[in-house]
Write a protein that holds these residues in place. Sequence first.
Motif, PDB file in Angstrom:
ATOM      1  N   GLU A  34       0.901  -1.296   0.056  1.00 37.48           N
ATOM      2  CA  GLU A  34      -0.358   0.227   0.039  1.00 37.48           C
ATOM      3  C   GLU A  34       0.847   1.309  -0.151  1.00 37.48           C
ATOM      4  O   GLU A  34       1.840   1.918   1.044  1.00 37.48           O
ATOM      5  N   TRP A  35       0.481   2.354  -0.797  1.00 32.42           N
ATOM      6  CA  TRP A  35       1.784   3.311  -0.656  1.00 32.42           C
ATOM      7  C   TRP A  35       0.840   4.433  -0.223  1.00 32.42           C
ATOM      8  O   TRP A  35      -0.111   4.665  -0.542  1.00 32.42           O
ATOM      9  N   HIS A  36       1.324   5.287  -0.060  1.00 31.30           N
ATOM     10  CA  HIS A  36       1.400   6.355   1.204  1.00 31.30           C
ATOM     11  C   HIS A  36       2.076   7.275   1.057  1.00 31.30           C
ATOM     12  O   HIS A  36       3.005   7.753   0.921  1.00 31.30           O
ATOM     13  N   GLU A  37       1.603   8.567  -0.204  1.00 30.63           N
ATOM     14  CA  GLU A  37       1.900   9.677   0.071  1.00 30.63           C
ATOM     15  C   GLU A  37       2.622  10.602   0.937  1.00 30.63           C
ATOM     16  O   GLU A  37       2.206  10.657   1.837  1.00 30.63           O
ATOM     17  N   ALA A  38       3.701  10.897   0.705  1.00 30.44           N
ATOM     18  CA  ALA A  38       4.491  11.889   1.647  1.00 30.44           C
ATOM     19  C   ALA A  38       3.747  12.719   2.114  1.00 30.44           C
ATOM     20  O   ALA A  38       3.520  13.334   1.177  1.00 30.44           O
ATOM     21  N   GLY A  39       3.322  13.546   3.083  1.00 29.45           N
ATOM     22  CA  GLY A  39       2.353  14.414   3.363  1.00 29.45           C
ATOM     23  C   GLY A  39       1.092  14.318   3.477  1.00 29.45           C
ATOM     24  O   GLY A  39       0.376  15.532   4.257  1.00 29.45           O
ATOM     25  N   SER A  40       1.004  13.124   3.112  1.00 35.11           N
ATOM     26  CA  SER A  40      -0.600  12.598   3.433  1.00 35.11           C
ATOM     27  C   SER A  40      -1.216  12.442   5.038  1.00 35.11           C
ATOM     28  O   SER A  40      -0.233  11.550   5.725  1.00 35.11           O
ATOM     29  N   ALA A  41      -2.837  12.193   4.907  1.00 30.50           N
ATOM     30  CA  ALA A  41      -2.891  12.208   6.396  1.00 30.50           C
ATOM     31  C   ALA A  41      -2.262  11.005   6.819  1.00 30.50           C
ATOM     32  O   ALA A  41      -2.260  10.451   8.054  1.00 30.50           O
ATOM     33  N   GLU A  42      -2.749   9.687   6.037  1.00 30.35           N
ATOM     34  CA  GLU A  42      -2.290   8.777   5.691  1.00 30.35           C
ATOM     35  C   GLU A  42      -1.134   8.829   6.503  1.00 30.35           C
ATOM     36  O   GLU A  42      -0.420   7.639   7.318  1.00 30.35           O
ATOM     37  N   ALA A  43      -0.167   9.148   5.761  1.00 28.99           N
ATOM     38  CA  ALA A  43       1.783   8.630   6.412  1.00 28.99           C
ATOM     39  C   ALA A  43       1.545   9.199   6.642  1.00 28.99           C
ATOM     40  O   ALA A  43       2.672   8.967   7.835  1.00 28.99           O
ATOM     41  N   ASP A  44       0.729  10.245   7.562  1.00 32.33           N
ATOM     42  CA  ASP A  44       1.751  11.227   8.762  1.00 32.33           C
ATOM     43  C   ASP A  44       1.040  10.129  10.365  1.00 32.33           C
ATOM     44  O   ASP A  44       2.227  10.195  10.609  1.00 32.33           O
ATOM     45  N   LEU A  45      -0.427   9.626  10.028  1.00 31.72           N
ATOM     46  CA  LEU A  45      -0.862   8.645  11.300  1.00 31.72           C
ATOM     47  C   LEU A  45       0.366   7.710  10.983  1.00 31.72           C
ATOM     48  O   LEU A  45       0.786   7.475  12.037  1.00 31.72           O
ATOM     49  N   LEU A  46       0.586   7.108  10.188  1.00 37.00           N
ATOM     50  CA  LEU A  46       1.229   6.114   9.840  1.00 37.00           C
ATOM     51  C   LEU A  46       2.936   6.198  10.552  1.00 37.00           C
ATOM     52  O   LEU A  46       3.346   5.424  12.041  1.00 37.00           O
ATOM     53  N   LEU A  47       3.889   6.971  10.059  1.00 35.27           N
ATOM     54  CA  LEU A  47       5.163   8.012  10.575  1.00 35.27           C
ATOM     55  C   LEU A  47       4.445   8.129  12.279  1.00 35.27           C
ATOM     56  O   LEU A  47       5.678   7.144  12.958  1.00 35.27           O
ATOM     57  N   ASN A  48       4.073   8.446  12.950  1.00 31.36           N
ATOM     58  CA  ASN A  48       3.546   8.583  13.906  1.00 31.36           C
ATOM     59  C   ASN A  48       3.401   7.615  14.846  1.00 31.36           C
ATOM     60  O   ASN A  48       4.117   7.799  15.865  1.00 31.36           O
ATOM     61  N   ARG A  49       3.006   6.872  14.233  1.00 28.10           N
ATOM     62  CA  ARG A  49       2.119   5.190  15.200  1.00 28.10           C
ATOM     63  C   ARG A  49       4.087   4.772  15.460  1.00 28.10           C
ATOM     64  O   ARG A  49       3.865   4.000  16.530  1.00 28.10           O
ATOM     65  N   LEU A  50       4.562   4.861  14.255  1.00 25.45           N
ATOM     66  CA  LEU A  50       5.662   4.047  14.593  1.00 25.45           C
ATOM     67  C   LEU A  50       6.625   5.167  14.799  1.00 25.45           C
ATOM     68  O   LEU A  50       8.173   4.010  15.609  1.00 25.45           O
ATOM     69  N   GLY A  51       6.859   6.553  15.415  1.00 23.37           N
ATOM     70  CA  GLY A  51       7.581   6.707  15.456  1.00 23.37           C
ATOM     71  C   GLY A  51       8.933   7.586  14.494  1.00 23.37           C
ATOM     72  O   GLY A  51      10.180   7.417  14.783  1.00 23.37           O
ATOM     73  N   LEU A  52       8.518   7.810  13.539  1.00 25.38           N
ATOM     74  CA  LEU A  52       9.406   7.120  12.963  1.00 25.38           C
ATOM     75  C   LEU A  52       8.964   8.594  11.621  1.00 25.38           C
ATOM     76  O   LEU A  52       9.133   9.237  10.508  1.00 25.38           O
TER      77      LEU A  52
END
Length: 346
Positions: A34-52
């Motif tokens: 699954e591709w999440h474009e950097a800066g999208s809400a989905e991408a930010d949520l995923l990176l926040n959850r992983l501490g990345l």
Amino acid sequence: MSPVRQTLQVVGRRMDAEHYRLRDFLTRTAQPYEWHEAGSAEADLLLNRLGLVDATLPVVVDGDESLAGATVEAVMEAWGGNRPAKRKHYDFVVIGAGPAGLAAAVYAASDGLSTLVCDRDVPGGQASYATMIENFFGFPDGIGGAELARLAGRQAEGFGAELLLMRGVTGSRMDGHDEPVGLLIDDGSEVTASVVLAAPGMDWTRLDLDGIDDLIGDGVYYGAGRSEAAQCAGQNVVVVGAGNSAGQAVLNFANQTARVTMLVRGDRLRKSMSAYLIERIENHPLIDVHLETQLTDLHPNGEGLGGATFTDAAGQVGDPNRRRRLPLHRRVAAHRVVLSRARPHE
């Protein structure tokens, strides 16, 4: 070849050339993601959850493992690839992991020969770019090219063959007519073989146009139909080529509602394309075919590709001026140019 993993999560930038290379690698190895474009809400949520949040992109999430600054080579390493050949000598070595090379490996390994397959690319060759192959023996409902290659590779490995992927053969030597052939691998190692089969397949014809190298992966792609089509709904796409791989790319983009201009050097498609593809192309309302045509210029817009110019010596299909054979120079808006003209690999 590792079995397919669960669906990966990937965060990256769609128009970054290196991020595209990773996306194309995953697509052509039949690895769901699954591709999440950097800066999208989905991408930010995923990176926040992983501490990345501040991690270098692209980020690949594989189950409980995360890889920041991911490259094709780093992913291969994480999956246990990039290892040297296990033996010094093989009964049978195949150069090329396309359908022909993998088929030869299956037959050789199933007869008990120690077998190695080397390829500088992913398995499948040009077949890995095909969304659906419908004229391959044994698959009446068709099969994706990447899936076909993955299954063939696993079958070969099941009989004991070894696949050395992303590792090309750079040279060979013979010490005598009755001696094994020495093969030089691009990691600096060497293996010998009693029998060598070269099945290198086809390679993309590189176009010599001003500025094209700066746009590769950023608006201009070689054989990128599968990994790019889903991103191109409603956009203008130019496809150069007339073989089955070009036909697959054209239909893949058009079926994702992209408006496709197809440029063909020859005077008809039937010289190099299967009839079932031609029929679908001719009946598709979003595909515009230009015969006896060549791409002559690219027009960047500062953020990537903005347009393309082609020279059409015979006019557009159905054009009443076609018989006059007046050279026509046309400029069209283009978000993507896909180069899909192939030649035997040298």
